[in-house]
Design a protein around this motif. Sequence first.
Motif, PDB file in Angstrom:
ATOM      1  N   LYS A 161      15.502  -1.060   0.603  1.00  0.00           N
ATOM      2  CA  LYS A 161      16.242  -0.526  -0.539  1.00  0.00           C
ATOM      3  C   LYS A 161      15.377  -0.448  -1.803  1.00  0.00           C
ATOM      4  N   LYS A 162      14.130  -0.858  -1.685  1.00  0.00           N
ATOM      5  CA  LYS A 162      13.222  -0.849  -2.835  1.00  0.00           C
ATOM      6  C   LYS A 162      12.610   0.538  -3.020  1.00  0.00           C
ATOM      7  N   PRO A 163      12.185   0.846  -4.244  1.00  0.00           N
ATOM      8  CA  PRO A 163      11.448   2.094  -4.456  1.00  0.00           C
ATOM      9  C   PRO A 163      10.185   2.114  -3.596  1.00  0.00           C
ATOM     10  N   TYR A 164       9.701   3.293  -3.307  1.00  0.00           N
ATOM     11  CA  TYR A 164       8.595   3.488  -2.370  1.00  0.00           C
ATOM     12  C   TYR A 164       7.384   2.607  -2.675  1.00  0.00           C
ATOM     13  N   LYS A 165       6.913   2.584  -3.905  1.00  0.00           N
ATOM     14  CA  LYS A 165       5.685   1.843  -4.218  1.00  0.00           C
ATOM     15  C   LYS A 165       5.833   0.351  -3.924  1.00  0.00           C
ATOM     16  N   GLN A 166       6.991  -0.224  -4.265  1.00  0.00           N
ATOM     17  CA  GLN A 166       7.223  -1.643  -3.982  1.00  0.00           C
ATOM     18  C   GLN A 166       7.270  -1.888  -2.470  1.00  0.00           C
TER      19      GLN A 166
END
Length: 174
Positions: free
Chosen positions: A100-105
Amino acid sequence: NQQEFPYVVFYNDDKIIDTLLVTADNSFGKRFDALMPGMYYYSKGDETGFVYFNKNDSVFLNNFTPSLTYKGTGGAHNTFLLELLDTIDANNEKFDFLYKKPYKQFKISVDSLRDQRRAFYLRKKTEISWNKEFDALVKNLIDYSYYTNLEIYALNHQNWFPKDSLPTDYFDYK
C-alpha cells in the motif's frame, strides 16, 4: 502426531521415491545411493518440507519444528536452504503493508530484502561447498521471491494509486 503419521513420504515431481518410518523421537533419515541430484520434497501428514539431494547424499531430520535441521552428507546446504525459505516466508507474511506504500518506498524495501537474501547466499556459499545446480536453484529462489513481490505490488497498486503511476520500465524483468 507421531501415532497418526508414523511415516514420511519422499517425492520427486509427484512420484513417490520412498517411505520412511518416523522414530519415537519424531526423527527419520536415510542414505540415498541412486537418486538423481535435484530438489525433492517430503510430507508427514499435512506438513511438507523440501530437500536438495546430490549423488550419495544422506538426510537425517529431527522433529518437525521451526528449529528443524538437516544432518548427513547434504546437511549443510539443506539447512541453509531451509533458513532461506523460512526467511522468505516470514518476510512475505509481513509484506502486506508495503503493497500500500508509494512506489519509491516499496521499491527501496523490496530491493533491500533481495539484497539481504543475496548477502546471506554469498556468505553461505563461501562457507558451504555446493554444486552449480544447487547454486542456480538458490539464485532462482531469491529472484522468484523478488519478482513475486513486484507482481503482487503491481496488482495491488491498481487499487490504491492512479493508473500509469508505475515507471515505464517496471516490468522489464519479465
